[in-house]
Design a protein around this motif. Structure first.
Motif, PDB file in Angstrom:
ATOM      1  N   SER A 206       0.794  -1.436   0.123  1.00  0.00           N
ATOM      2  CA  SER A 206       0.132  -0.069   0.173  1.00  0.00           C
ATOM      3  C   SER A 206       0.864   1.359  -0.092  1.00  0.00           C
ATOM      4  CB  SER A 206      -0.914   0.084   1.240  1.00  0.00           C
ATOM      5  OG  SER A 206      -0.150   0.158   2.555  1.00  0.00           O
ATOM      6  N   GLY A 207       2.175   1.030   0.366  1.00  0.00           N
ATOM      7  CA  GLY A 207       2.976   2.438   0.403  1.00  0.00           C
ATOM      8  C   GLY A 207       2.858   2.997   1.889  1.00  0.00           C
ATOM      9  N   ALA A 208       2.000   2.739   2.563  1.00  0.00           N
ATOM     10  CA  ALA A 208       1.465   3.325   3.756  1.00  0.00           C
ATOM     11  C   ALA A 208       2.837   3.207   4.906  1.00  0.00           C
ATOM     12  CB  ALA A 208       0.340   2.860   4.433  1.00  0.00           C
ATOM     13  N   PRO A 209       2.871   4.437   5.719  1.00  0.00           N
ATOM     14  CA  PRO A 209       4.136   4.058   6.864  1.00  0.00           C
ATOM     15  C   PRO A 209       3.762   2.946   7.620  1.00  0.00           C
ATOM     16  CG  PRO A 209       3.224   6.454   6.715  1.00  0.00           C
ATOM     17  CD  PRO A 209       2.280   5.549   5.757  1.00  0.00           C
ATOM     18  N   LEU A 213       0.374   1.014   9.298  1.00  0.00           N
ATOM     19  CA  LEU A 213      -0.205  -0.350   9.480  1.00  0.00           C
ATOM     20  C   LEU A 213      -0.454  -0.933  10.795  1.00  0.00           C
ATOM     21  CD1 LEU A 213       2.182  -1.610   6.427  1.00  0.00           C
ATOM     22  CD2 LEU A 213      -0.176  -0.690   6.340  1.00  0.00           C
ATOM     23  N   ILE A 214       0.575  -0.401  11.631  1.00  0.00           N
ATOM     24  CA  ILE A 214       0.780  -0.869  13.147  1.00  0.00           C
ATOM     25  C   ILE A 214      -0.815  -0.621  13.675  1.00  0.00           C
ATOM     26  CG2 ILE A 214       1.483  -0.723  15.438  1.00  0.00           C
ATOM     27  CD1 ILE A 214       4.315  -0.172  14.148  1.00  0.00           C
ATOM     28  N   ASP A 215      -1.159   0.669  13.540  1.00  0.00           N
ATOM     29  CA  ASP A 215      -2.573   1.197  14.159  1.00  0.00           C
ATOM     30  C   ASP A 215      -3.777   0.468  13.451  1.00  0.00           C
ATOM     31  OD1 ASP A 215      -0.989   2.864  15.809  1.00  0.00           O
ATOM     32  OD2 ASP A 215      -1.106   4.862  14.516  1.00  0.00           O
ATOM     33  N   HIS A 216      -3.430   0.324  12.023  1.00  0.00           N
ATOM     34  CA  HIS A 216      -4.460  -0.293  11.498  1.00  0.00           C
ATOM     35  C   HIS A 216      -4.870  -1.829  12.204  1.00  0.00           C
ATOM     36  CE1 HIS A 216      -7.266  -1.306   8.052  1.00  0.00           C
ATOM     37  NE2 HIS A 216      -6.602  -2.502   8.173  1.00  0.00           N
ATOM     38  N   ILE A 223      -6.392  -7.981  21.304  1.00  0.00           N
ATOM     39  CA  ILE A 223      -5.119  -8.799  21.396  1.00  0.00           C
ATOM     40  C   ILE A 223      -3.952  -8.274  20.654  1.00  0.00           C
ATOM     41  CG2 ILE A 223      -6.666 -10.733  21.895  1.00  0.00           C
ATOM     42  CD1 ILE A 223      -6.163 -11.852  19.168  1.00  0.00           C
ATOM     43  N   ASN A 224      -4.196  -7.667  19.498  1.00  0.00           N
ATOM     44  CA  ASN A 224      -2.801  -7.258  18.657  1.00  0.00           C
ATOM     45  C   ASN A 224      -2.288  -5.947  19.658  1.00  0.00           C
ATOM     46  OD1 ASN A 224      -2.055  -8.058  15.665  1.00  0.00           O
ATOM     47  ND2 ASN A 224      -4.355  -8.268  16.121  1.00  0.00           N
ATOM     48  N   GLU A 225      -2.938  -5.098  20.145  1.00  0.00           N
ATOM     49  CA  GLU A 225      -2.504  -4.070  21.092  1.00  0.00           C
ATOM     50  C   GLU A 225      -2.000  -4.661  22.219  1.00  0.00           C
ATOM     51  OE1 GLU A 225      -4.645  -0.048  22.393  1.00  0.00           O
ATOM     52  OE2 GLU A 225      -5.309  -1.582  23.744  1.00  0.00           O
ATOM     53  N   GLN A 226      -2.648  -5.714  22.740  1.00  0.00           N
ATOM     54  CA  GLN A 226      -1.837  -6.291  23.927  1.00  0.00           C
ATOM     55  C   GLN A 226      -0.398  -6.781  23.800  1.00  0.00           C
ATOM     56  OE1 GLN A 226      -4.317  -9.509  25.828  1.00  0.00           O
ATOM     57  NE2 GLN A 226      -2.607 -10.452  26.903  1.00  0.00           N
ATOM     58  N   VAL A 227      -0.308  -7.586  22.577  1.00  0.00           N
ATOM     59  CA  VAL A 227       1.131  -8.236  22.329  1.00  0.00           C
ATOM     60  C   VAL A 227       2.165  -7.000  22.196  1.00  0.00           C
ATOM     61  CG1 VAL A 227       2.446  -9.549  20.824  1.00  0.00           C
ATOM     62  CG2 VAL A 227       0.100 -10.481  21.550  1.00  0.00           C
ATOM     63  N   HIS A 228       1.594  -6.062  21.170  1.00  0.00           N
ATOM     64  CA  HIS A 228       2.532  -4.944  20.894  1.00  0.00           C
ATOM     65  C   HIS A 228       2.945  -4.183  22.124  1.00  0.00           C
ATOM     66  CE1 HIS A 228       4.129  -1.743  18.530  1.00  0.00           C
ATOM     67  NE2 HIS A 228       3.307  -0.657  18.992  1.00  0.00           N
ATOM     68  N   HIS A 229       1.938  -3.815  23.068  1.00  0.00           N
ATOM     69  CA  HIS A 229       2.255  -3.193  24.182  1.00  0.00           C
ATOM     70  C   HIS A 229       3.351  -3.934  25.053  1.00  0.00           C
ATOM     71  CE1 HIS A 229      -1.235   0.193  23.993  1.00  0.00           C
ATOM     72  NE2 HIS A 229      -0.284   0.199  23.083  1.00  0.00           N
ATOM     73  N   GLU A 230       3.007  -5.128  25.230  1.00  0.00           N
ATOM     74  CA  GLU A 230       3.829  -6.095  26.076  1.00  0.00           C
ATOM     75  C   GLU A 230       5.388  -5.897  25.672  1.00  0.00           C
ATOM     76  OE1 GLU A 230       4.115 -10.566  27.943  1.00  0.00           O
ATOM     77  OE2 GLU A 230       2.117  -9.608  27.382  1.00  0.00           O
ATOM     78  N   LEU A 231       5.391  -6.285  24.225  1.00  0.00           N
ATOM     79  CA  LEU A 231       6.637  -6.238  23.559  1.00  0.00           C
ATOM     80  C   LEU A 231       7.543  -4.988  23.726  1.00  0.00           C
ATOM     81  CD1 LEU A 231       6.351  -8.394  20.574  1.00  0.00           C
ATOM     82  CD2 LEU A 231       7.259  -9.068  22.617  1.00  0.00           C
ATOM     83  N   THR A 232       6.732  -3.567  23.625  1.00  0.00           N
ATOM     84  CA  THR A 232       7.098  -2.335  23.679  1.00  0.00           C
ATOM     85  C   THR A 232       7.566  -2.054  24.972  1.00  0.00           C
ATOM     86  OG1 THR A 232       5.672  -1.498  22.036  1.00  0.00           O
ATOM     87  CG2 THR A 232       6.731   0.007  23.371  1.00  0.00           C
TER      88      THR A 232
END
Length: 255
Positions: A206-209, A213-216, A223-232
């Protein structure tokens, strides 16, 4: 175009295979016989491809010469060759910078560094080029995306980024092993993760930053937010960047 390859390893095989796959127009491809079996297999695919008796014969039959040799023997191999000013040299030699290449081939007017990857066999992926060069860009744009950078430091940074291939597959293996622990057969875990990864990669078209894509992918409280926040929170992404910085230091001679 008369294209020659000094060195017939995995990358040469991938490039030639990709060029044939997309029906690229070329007059002739000359291959060195260092990996005789692989060179012969490639030559059998198209009558315009031939295997030469020596590296010098590759040069003598080519306008564009690709140096597809390992760094440990690069200086020795190049020293034995007689280049012409008309040759356009594309070097795949890791760690051999432009100053070294120019000293090794003072008679050559046009030298380009490139980082082609195995995915070029399927006309996928990206090949980084420095300096900008129309012929090299046109060549690699046929078998993927040609990325021309502005200076050698940027080239080295992308070279460092290619050190993530093994860790990419390691992340998939970690997920596969977790699924196995939950009772899923490995072949089914692998099949799912392979298709899942291909789908995610398709999203980059898509060419999007990447931040978009992360926010999308994240639903608030999902659950995606959960894993992303835990890894962050654990600094996993920062550790990734730190590892890349150490690789860059090694590439640029600071380590």
């Amino acid at each position: 175009m008369r294209l020659g390859f000094v060195g017939t390893g995995v990358i040469t095989e991938a490039i030639v295979t990709g060029l044939l796959k997309v029906g690229a127009q070329f007059e002739h491809i000359a291959l060195s016989n260092r990996s005789a079996k692989k060179a012969a297999q490639l030559a059998a695919k198209d009558k315009r491809i031939s295997v030469c008796e020596s590296n010098q014969a590759v040069l003598d039959q080519s306008d564009v010469v690709c140096l597809a040799i390992i760094p440990q023997i690069a200086h020795e191999v190049i020293a034995e060759l007689k280049f012409q000013p008309s040759h356009r040299v594309i070097s795949f030699v890791a760690g051999m910078n432009m100053d070294e290449l120019r000293r090794a081939m003072p008679e050559v007017d046009n030298i380009v560094r490139a980082i082609p990857l195995p995915a070029t066999a399927d006309a996928l992926g990206a090949t980084t080029l420095y300096p900008q060069d129309k012929i090299a860009s046109e060549l690699f744009s046929q078998i993927g995306v040609a990325v021309e950078v502005e200076n050698e430091h940027q080239f080295d940074c992308i070279s460092a980024a290619t050190a993530t291939m093994a860790s990419f597959y390691a992340v998939l293996e970690s997920q596969a092993q977790w699924l196995v622990q939950q009772g899923l057969a490995y072949d089914k875990a692998r099949a799912f993760l392979a298709g899942y990864s291909q789908g995610l990669a398709h999203g980059t078209n898509s060419g999007a930053p990447f931040t978009e894509l992360i926010d999308h992918c994240m639903t608030p409280g999902g659950i995606n937010e959960q894993v992303h926040h835990e890894l962050t929170k654990r600094g996993n992404y920062e550790q990734y960047q730190e590892a890349l910085t150490r690789v860059l230091d090694r590439i640029e001679g600071r380590a």
